[in-house]
Design a protein around this motif. Structure first.
Motif, mmCIF file in Angstrom:
data_model
loop_
_atom_site.group_PDB
_atom_site.id
_atom_site.type_symbol
_atom_site.label_atom_id
_atom_site.label_comp_id
_atom_site.label_asym_id
_atom_site.label_seq_id
_atom_site.Cartn_x
_atom_site.Cartn_y
_atom_site.Cartn_z
ATOM 1 N N TYR A 94 6.235 0.903 -2.402
ATOM 2 C CA TYR A 94 6.198 0.253 -1.097
ATOM 3 C C TYR A 94 5.793 -1.212 -1.223
ATOM 4 N N GLY A 95 6.431 -2.063 -0.429
ATOM 5 C CA GLY A 95 6.064 -3.476 -0.390
ATOM 6 C C GLY A 95 7.286 -4.374 -0.295
ATOM 7 N N ASP A 96 7.048 -5.633 0.020
ATOM 8 C CA ASP A 96 8.132 -6.611 0.032
ATOM 9 C C ASP A 96 8.718 -6.735 -1.373
ATOM 10 N N PHE A 97 10.020 -6.758 -1.471
ATOM 11 C CA PHE A 97 10.674 -6.805 -2.777
ATOM 12 C C PHE A 97 10.209 -8.009 -3.598
ATOM 13 N N GLU A 99 7.414 -9.269 -3.747
ATOM 14 C CA GLU A 99 6.019 -9.155 -4.165
ATOM 15 C C GLU A 99 5.755 -7.986 -5.111
ATOM 16 N N THR A 100 6.638 -6.999 -5.124
ATOM 17 C CA THR A 100 6.403 -5.829 -5.968
ATOM 18 C C THR A 100 6.634 -6.176 -7.441
ATOM 19 N N PRO A 148 14.079 -1.411 4.310
ATOM 20 C CA PRO A 148 13.184 -2.567 4.155
ATOM 21 C C PRO A 148 11.773 -2.128 3.767
ATOM 22 N N PHE A 149 11.176 -2.838 2.853
ATOM 23 C CA PHE A 149 9.858 -2.584 2.269
ATOM 24 C C PHE A 149 9.874 -1.480 1.225
ATOM 25 N N SER A 199 1.628 1.918 5.019
ATOM 26 C CA SER A 199 2.767 1.979 5.929
ATOM 27 C C SER A 199 2.531 2.958 7.076
ATOM 28 N N ARG A 253 12.825 -0.658 9.366
ATOM 29 C CA ARG A 253 11.815 -1.701 9.165
ATOM 30 C C ARG A 253 10.614 -1.468 10.069
ATOM 31 N N LYS A 258 3.877 -2.446 7.899
ATOM 32 C CA LYS A 258 2.478 -2.250 7.552
ATOM 33 C C LYS A 258 1.663 -1.985 8.806
#
Length: 259
Positions: A94-97, A99-100, A148-149, A199, A253, A258
């Motif tokens: 999980y997370g913004d692409f 940032e992962t 998304p995420f 999430s 989304r 979050k």
């Protein structure tokens, strides 16, 4: 007496573990595959005592291609014919692409896609030669939509669903079946591994791994290609066919945003 053998990946917990009980109850011999040897040995001992079936434990990290080839060679050396393959091993993130961790994303592709494909490639020919058995691939309701995420995870499950449907068509007319299991949010270790505590997705009610496995086993034995446990999940997978893709993406989304 059942003389067939099932190989289950990700068998140490969750849906894989619950499926092991169903196959053992029907007197399949089992090959349990996961990284955790202690959990596998405990499960194997329970299955042997409760159901009087043969159980082999294979502690392997099947995200590694060499480990898969080693597993296949061990089956050959031990003269074990894999009649049913359950490709259950997998994980999400999980997370913004942006940032992962890219290593985690690529590792996910390796396990969710490459390993599943290679295992199918290695064991499906034998099933077709013997004209019996099948493959049960664990996908997800995520397979039907963009995520998304969890962009890469959803994409890997879309592959699993498409791949399974295509293989099911290729083996049509034989006594071999291919199914894709598409559960919704389920009580397994998946949420913790994927870091989904951040999430809103896992705030609602979750299906139990036992209930998902029960539906999966029953439908797989009937030869159903796409298995979606739960009325809500069935409704969702049908509804999104009629919605614009942009709307579906925006809905996912909002659900996965979050907290």
């Amino acid at each position: 007496m059942n003389t067939q053998t099932v190989l289950i990946t990700g068998a140490s917990n969750g849906i894989g573990k619950e499926l092991a009980y169903h196959f053992a109850r029907d007197k399949y011999s089992l090959i349990l595959v996961a990284r955790s040897v202690d959990k596998l040995e405990m499960l194997a001992a329970e299955l042997r005592e409760k159901y009087a079936v043969g159980v082999k434990v294979k502690a392997k990290d099947i995200s590694n291609e060499d480990a898969i080839h080693q597993l296949a060679q061990e089956m050959k050396d031990e003269n074990v014919k894999v009649d049913v393959l359950v490709n259950n091993a997998g994980y999400g993130l999980y997370g913004d692409f942006v940032e992962t961790d890219v290593k985690d994303e690529l590792g996910m592709i390796d396990l969710n896609v490459r390993s599943l494909t290679l295992l199918s490639k290695l064991f499906l020919p034998g099933m077709l030669e013997r004209d019996r058995g099948g493959i049960l691939n664990v996908a997800s309701v995520a397979a039907f939509m963009p995520g998304p995420f969890m962009a890469v995870y959803y994409a890997t499950k879309a592959f699993v669903l498409s791949f399974s449907e295509a293989l099911a068509n290729e083996v049509k007319g034989t006594n071999v079946t291919v199914s894709a299991l598409c559960p919704g949010p389920t009580e397994t270790g998946f949420g913790d591994r994927a870091d989904l505590g951040k999430s809103k997705l896992f705030d609602g009610s979750l299906s139990s791994a036992a209930s998902v496995a029960q539906v999966a086993y029953q439908e797989f034995k009937k030869g159903k290609v796409i298995i979606v446990p739960g009325l809500q999940n069935k409704f969702l997978t049908r509804l999104i066919r009629f919605l614009p893709r942009k709307a579906v993406t925006n809905i996912v989304r909002s659900v996965q945003a979050k907290k």
